[in-house]
Design a protein around this motif. Structure first.
Motif, PDB file in Angstrom:
ATOM      1  N   MET A   1     -27.304 -32.709  23.024  1.00  0.00           N
ATOM      2  CA  MET A   1     -25.923 -32.303  22.845  1.00  0.00           C
ATOM      3  C   MET A   1     -25.248 -33.275  21.897  1.00  0.00           C
ATOM      4  N   ALA A   2     -24.565 -32.764  20.942  1.00  0.00           N
ATOM      5  CA  ALA A   2     -23.841 -33.592  19.992  1.00  0.00           C
ATOM      6  C   ALA A   2     -22.567 -34.139  20.635  1.00  0.00           C
ATOM      7  N   ALA A   3     -21.985 -35.114  20.005  1.00  0.00           N
ATOM      8  CA  ALA A   3     -20.743 -35.701  20.506  1.00  0.00           C
ATOM      9  C   ALA A   3     -19.654 -34.648  20.594  1.00  0.00           C
ATOM     10  N   GLY A   4     -18.806 -34.758  21.591  1.00  0.00           N
ATOM     11  CA  GLY A   4     -17.700 -33.834  21.739  1.00  0.00           C
ATOM     12  C   GLY A   4     -18.086 -32.503  22.328  1.00  0.00           C
ATOM     13  N   GLY A   5     -19.295 -32.368  22.884  1.00  0.00           N
ATOM     14  CA  GLY A   5     -19.711 -31.125  23.500  1.00  0.00           C
ATOM     15  C   GLY A   5     -19.940 -30.001  22.516  1.00  0.00           C
ATOM     16  N   VAL A   6     -20.374 -30.328  21.290  1.00  0.00           N
ATOM     17  CA  VAL A   6     -20.574 -29.337  20.239  1.00  0.00           C
ATOM     18  C   VAL A   6     -22.033 -29.359  19.820  1.00  0.00           C
ATOM     19  N   GLU A   7     -22.631 -28.166  19.696  1.00  0.00           N
ATOM     20  CA  GLU A   7     -24.009 -28.076  19.228  1.00  0.00           C
ATOM     21  C   GLU A   7     -24.194 -26.753  18.503  1.00  0.00           C
ATOM     22  N   ALA A  26     -21.845 -30.770  12.736  1.00  0.00           N
ATOM     23  CA  ALA A  26     -20.452 -30.624  13.135  1.00  0.00           C
ATOM     24  C   ALA A  26     -19.887 -32.002  13.415  1.00  0.00           C
ATOM     25  N   ALA A  27     -18.685 -32.237  12.932  1.00  0.00           N
ATOM     26  CA  ALA A  27     -18.000 -33.492  13.169  1.00  0.00           C
ATOM     27  C   ALA A  27     -16.731 -33.205  13.959  1.00  0.00           C
ATOM     28  N   PRO A  28     -16.827 -33.284  15.304  1.00  0.00           N
ATOM     29  CA  PRO A  28     -15.633 -33.054  16.113  1.00  0.00           C
ATOM     30  C   PRO A  28     -14.685 -34.254  16.019  1.00  0.00           C
ATOM     31  N   VAL A  29     -13.401 -33.974  15.853  1.00  0.00           N
ATOM     32  CA  VAL A  29     -12.387 -35.015  15.777  1.00  0.00           C
ATOM     33  C   VAL A  29     -11.450 -34.839  16.966  1.00  0.00           C
ATOM     34  N   GLY A  30     -11.452 -35.801  17.858  1.00  0.00           N
ATOM     35  CA  GLY A  30     -10.578 -35.741  19.028  1.00  0.00           C
ATOM     36  C   GLY A  30     -10.997 -34.702  20.040  1.00  0.00           C
ATOM     37  N   CYS A  31     -12.292 -34.405  20.102  1.00  0.00           N
ATOM     38  CA  CYS A  31     -12.769 -33.344  20.985  1.00  0.00           C
ATOM     39  C   CYS A  31     -13.435 -33.868  22.261  1.00  0.00           C
TER      40      CYS A  31
END
Length: 83
Positions: A1-7, A26-31
């Motif tokens: 799993m990528a940072a911020g719960g995004v994959e 994906a680069a989540p910002v503040g997620c």
């Protein structure tokens, strides 16, 4: 799993999970912790590498949640290599 719960999950039969991670990011910002009613930004990048001309890849961006009444969000993403 990528940072911020995004994959990303491939919806193309021609992509393995390793290839998906190499082509899409994906680069989540503040997620990390998003309060109810708030939002965050996810920047998506597609790096096709050396692939055939006019190759198209389809994946779902999956956004997970730890809320008890929440569903996982799937957002269709397409990347096309043209030269």
């Amino acid at each position: 799993m990528a940072a911020g719960g995004v994959e990303f999950v491939s919806t193309s039969t021609n992509l393995t999970p390793t290839q998906v991670r190499a082509k899409f990011s994906a680069a989540p910002v503040g997620c990390t912790n998003v309060a109810p009613g708030k939002n965050c930004q996810v920047t998506i990048s597609f790096s096709p590498g050396s692939v055939a001309v006019n190759a198209t890849y389809r994946v779902n961006l999956v956004i997970n949640s730890n809320a008890s009444n929440s569903r996982i969000s799937n957002i269709a993403v397409t990347g096309t290599q043209t030269r």
